[in-house]
Motif scaffolding. Structure first.
Motif, PDB file in Angstrom:
ATOM      1  N   ILE A   1     102.106 -67.400  89.444  1.00  0.00           N
ATOM      2  CA  ILE A   1     101.602 -66.283  88.264  1.00  0.00           C
ATOM      3  C   ILE A   1     101.556 -67.244  87.192  1.00  0.00           C
ATOM      4  O   ILE A   1     100.381 -67.229  86.313  1.00  0.00           O
ATOM      5  CB  ILE A   1     102.206 -65.117  88.295  1.00  0.00           C
ATOM      6  N   LEU A   2     102.902 -67.580  86.772  1.00  0.00           N
ATOM      7  CA  LEU A   2     102.872 -68.087  85.454  1.00  0.00           C
ATOM      8  C   LEU A   2     102.002 -69.680  85.128  1.00  0.00           C
ATOM      9  O   LEU A   2     101.586 -69.899  84.080  1.00  0.00           O
ATOM     10  CB  LEU A   2     104.370 -68.579  85.312  1.00  0.00           C
ATOM     11  N   VAL A   3     101.865 -70.496  86.315  1.00  0.00           N
ATOM     12  CA  VAL A   3     101.110 -71.617  86.034  1.00  0.00           C
ATOM     13  C   VAL A   3      99.775 -71.269  85.955  1.00  0.00           C
ATOM     14  O   VAL A   3      99.087 -71.737  85.086  1.00  0.00           O
ATOM     15  CB  VAL A   3     101.381 -72.436  87.481  1.00  0.00           C
ATOM     16  N   VAL A   4      99.063 -70.301  86.608  1.00  0.00           N
ATOM     17  CA  VAL A   4      97.787 -69.882  86.522  1.00  0.00           C
ATOM     18  C   VAL A   4      97.674 -69.336  85.098  1.00  0.00           C
ATOM     19  O   VAL A   4      96.589 -69.577  84.624  1.00  0.00           O
ATOM     20  CB  VAL A   4      97.698 -68.988  87.554  1.00  0.00           C
ATOM     21  N   ILE A   5      98.519 -68.455  84.604  1.00  0.00           N
ATOM     22  CA  ILE A   5      98.560 -68.011  83.144  1.00  0.00           C
ATOM     23  C   ILE A   5      98.520 -69.145  82.095  1.00  0.00           C
ATOM     24  O   ILE A   5      97.479 -69.090  81.207  1.00  0.00           O
ATOM     25  CB  ILE A   5      99.612 -66.817  83.072  1.00  0.00           C
ATOM     26  N   LEU A   6      99.262 -70.078  82.231  1.00  0.00           N
ATOM     27  CA  LEU A   6      99.450 -71.334  81.463  1.00  0.00           C
ATOM     28  C   LEU A   6      98.175 -71.855  81.219  1.00  0.00           C
ATOM     29  O   LEU A   6      97.638 -72.201  80.226  1.00  0.00           O
ATOM     30  CB  LEU A   6     100.665 -72.123  82.043  1.00  0.00           C
ATOM     31  N   PHE A   7      97.632 -72.369  82.687  1.00  0.00           N
ATOM     32  CA  PHE A   7      96.538 -73.129  82.543  1.00  0.00           C
ATOM     33  C   PHE A   7      95.219 -72.076  82.033  1.00  0.00           C
ATOM     34  O   PHE A   7      94.391 -72.938  81.526  1.00  0.00           O
ATOM     35  CB  PHE A   7      96.361 -73.995  83.899  1.00  0.00           C
ATOM     36  N   ILE A   8      95.184 -71.157  82.181  1.00  0.00           N
ATOM     37  CA  ILE A   8      93.969 -70.213  81.799  1.00  0.00           C
ATOM     38  C   ILE A   8      94.175 -70.269  80.163  1.00  0.00           C
ATOM     39  O   ILE A   8      93.344 -70.431  79.468  1.00  0.00           O
ATOM     40  CB  ILE A   8      94.039 -68.762  82.300  1.00  0.00           C
ATOM     41  N   VAL A   9      95.202 -70.096  79.631  1.00  0.00           N
ATOM     42  CA  VAL A   9      95.548 -70.236  78.063  1.00  0.00           C
ATOM     43  C   VAL A   9      95.205 -71.258  77.679  1.00  0.00           C
ATOM     44  O   VAL A   9      94.541 -71.675  76.710  1.00  0.00           O
ATOM     45  CB  VAL A   9      96.899 -69.655  77.879  1.00  0.00           C
ATOM     46  N   LEU A  10      95.721 -72.507  78.085  1.00  0.00           N
ATOM     47  CA  LEU A  10      95.276 -73.840  77.672  1.00  0.00           C
ATOM     48  C   LEU A  10      93.604 -74.152  77.757  1.00  0.00           C
ATOM     49  O   LEU A  10      93.525 -74.588  76.784  1.00  0.00           O
ATOM     50  CB  LEU A  10      96.086 -74.829  78.562  1.00  0.00           C
ATOM     51  N   SER A  11      93.264 -73.712  78.838  1.00  0.00           N
ATOM     52  CA  SER A  11      91.650 -73.862  78.967  1.00  0.00           C
ATOM     53  C   SER A  11      91.067 -73.179  77.823  1.00  0.00           C
ATOM     54  O   SER A  11      89.863 -73.761  77.505  1.00  0.00           O
ATOM     55  CB  SER A  11      91.187 -73.614  80.354  1.00  0.00           C
ATOM     56  N   ILE A  12      91.410 -71.918  77.517  1.00  0.00           N
ATOM     57  CA  ILE A  12      90.793 -71.109  76.561  1.00  0.00           C
ATOM     58  C   ILE A  12      90.833 -71.623  75.194  1.00  0.00           C
ATOM     59  O   ILE A  12      90.103 -71.552  74.413  1.00  0.00           O
ATOM     60  CB  ILE A  12      91.377 -69.719  76.758  1.00  0.00           C
ATOM     61  N   THR A  13      92.063 -72.030  74.866  1.00  0.00           N
ATOM     62  CA  THR A  13      92.699 -72.617  73.615  1.00  0.00           C
ATOM     63  C   THR A  13      91.907 -74.017  73.263  1.00  0.00           C
ATOM     64  O   THR A  13      91.954 -74.437  72.320  1.00  0.00           O
ATOM     65  CB  THR A  13      94.038 -72.416  73.396  1.00  0.00           C
ATOM     66  N   GLY A  14      91.396 -74.638  74.439  1.00  0.00           N
ATOM     67  CA  GLY A  14      90.809 -76.164  74.257  1.00  0.00           C
ATOM     68  C   GLY A  14      91.805 -77.219  74.309  1.00  0.00           C
ATOM     69  O   GLY A  14      91.590 -78.211  74.232  1.00  0.00           O
ATOM     70  N   SER A  15      92.971 -76.818  74.583  1.00  0.00           N
ATOM     71  CA  SER A  15      94.016 -77.901  74.711  1.00  0.00           C
ATOM     72  C   SER A  15      94.078 -78.618  76.173  1.00  0.00           C
ATOM     73  O   SER A  15      94.351 -79.876  76.210  1.00  0.00           O
ATOM     74  CB  SER A  15      95.415 -77.122  74.678  1.00  0.00           C
ATOM     75  N   ILE A  16      93.122 -78.211  77.083  1.00  0.00           N
ATOM     76  CA  ILE A  16      93.078 -78.850  78.341  1.00  0.00           C
ATOM     77  C   ILE A  16      91.610 -78.461  78.806  1.00  0.00           C
ATOM     78  O   ILE A  16      90.929 -77.548  78.388  1.00  0.00           O
ATOM     79  CB  ILE A  16      93.890 -78.351  79.385  1.00  0.00           C
ATOM     80  N   ASP A  17      90.988 -79.450  79.613  1.00  0.00           N
ATOM     81  CA  ASP A  17      89.606 -79.325  79.972  1.00  0.00           C
ATOM     82  C   ASP A  17      89.813 -78.157  80.975  1.00  0.00           C
ATOM     83  O   ASP A  17      90.523 -78.075  81.845  1.00  0.00           O
ATOM     84  CB  ASP A  17      89.503 -80.675  80.845  1.00  0.00           C
ATOM     85  N   ALA A  18      88.463 -77.584  81.138  1.00  0.00           N
ATOM     86  CA  ALA A  18      88.294 -76.455  82.074  1.00  0.00           C
ATOM     87  C   ALA A  18      88.429 -77.019  83.415  1.00  0.00           C
ATOM     88  O   ALA A  18      88.951 -76.670  84.404  1.00  0.00           O
ATOM     89  CB  ALA A  18      87.154 -75.784  81.779  1.00  0.00           C
ATOM     90  N   ASP A  19      87.776 -78.437  83.853  1.00  0.00           N
ATOM     91  CA  ASP A  19      87.851 -78.960  85.002  1.00  0.00           C
ATOM     92  C   ASP A  19      89.311 -79.326  85.303  1.00  0.00           C
ATOM     93  O   ASP A  19      89.627 -79.232  86.845  1.00  0.00           O
ATOM     94  CB  ASP A  19      87.324 -80.244  85.121  1.00  0.00           C
ATOM     95  N   LYS A  20      90.268 -79.750  84.827  1.00  0.00           N
ATOM     96  CA  LYS A  20      91.495 -80.079  85.067  1.00  0.00           C
ATOM     97  C   LYS A  20      92.192 -78.734  85.494  1.00  0.00           C
ATOM     98  O   LYS A  20      93.113 -78.906  86.393  1.00  0.00           O
ATOM     99  CB  LYS A  20      92.256 -80.902  84.107  1.00  0.00           C
ATOM    100  N   SER A  21      91.876 -77.908  84.614  1.00  0.00           N
ATOM    101  CA  SER A  21      92.812 -76.455  84.978  1.00  0.00           C
ATOM    102  C   SER A  21      92.225 -76.070  86.113  1.00  0.00           C
ATOM    103  O   SER A  21      93.198 -75.439  86.834  1.00  0.00           O
ATOM    104  CB  SER A  21      92.644 -75.309  83.588  1.00  0.00           C
ATOM    105  N   TYR A  22      91.211 -75.973  86.429  1.00  0.00           N
ATOM    106  CA  TYR A  22      90.412 -75.367  87.596  1.00  0.00           C
ATOM    107  C   TYR A  22      91.289 -76.239  88.865  1.00  0.00           C
ATOM    108  O   TYR A  22      91.506 -75.425  89.888  1.00  0.00           O
ATOM    109  CB  TYR A  22      89.134 -75.665  87.828  1.00  0.00           C
ATOM    110  N   SER A  23      91.214 -77.517  88.697  1.00  0.00           N
ATOM    111  CA  SER A  23      91.943 -78.358  90.018  1.00  0.00           C
ATOM    112  C   SER A  23      93.363 -77.531  90.052  1.00  0.00           C
ATOM    113  O   SER A  23      93.941 -77.822  91.245  1.00  0.00           O
ATOM    114  CB  SER A  23      91.905 -79.746  89.551  1.00  0.00           C
TER     115      SER A  23
END
Length: 59
Positions: free
Chosen positions: A17-39
């Motif tokens: 749950i924490l990893v999913v939430i972290l990558f969702i937040v990072l992709s929303i803020t633009g810190s990480i690509d959406a493609d990378k967070s999806y993977s």
């Protein structure tokens, strides 16, 4: 109901749950690509469900 809440407190579930939430937040803020967070989210969720299914079959 109480058993379901207790089962949510397993370490694997909390980490997933924490990893999913972290990558969702990072992709929303633009810190990480959406493609990378999806993977990464896909890998975590697939591993979690695969591990849960394997453990359920053993019992």
């Amino acid at each position: 109901m109480k058993e379901k809440l207790t089962s949510l407190l397993e370490v694997r579930k909390i980490i997933a749950i924490l990893v999913v939430i972290l990558f969702i937040v990072l992709s929303i803020t633009g810190s990480i690509d959406a493609d990378k967070s999806y993977s990464v989210i896909l890998m975590v969720v697939a591993f979690y469900f695969g591990k849960s299914t394997a453990l359920d079959k053993q019992q």
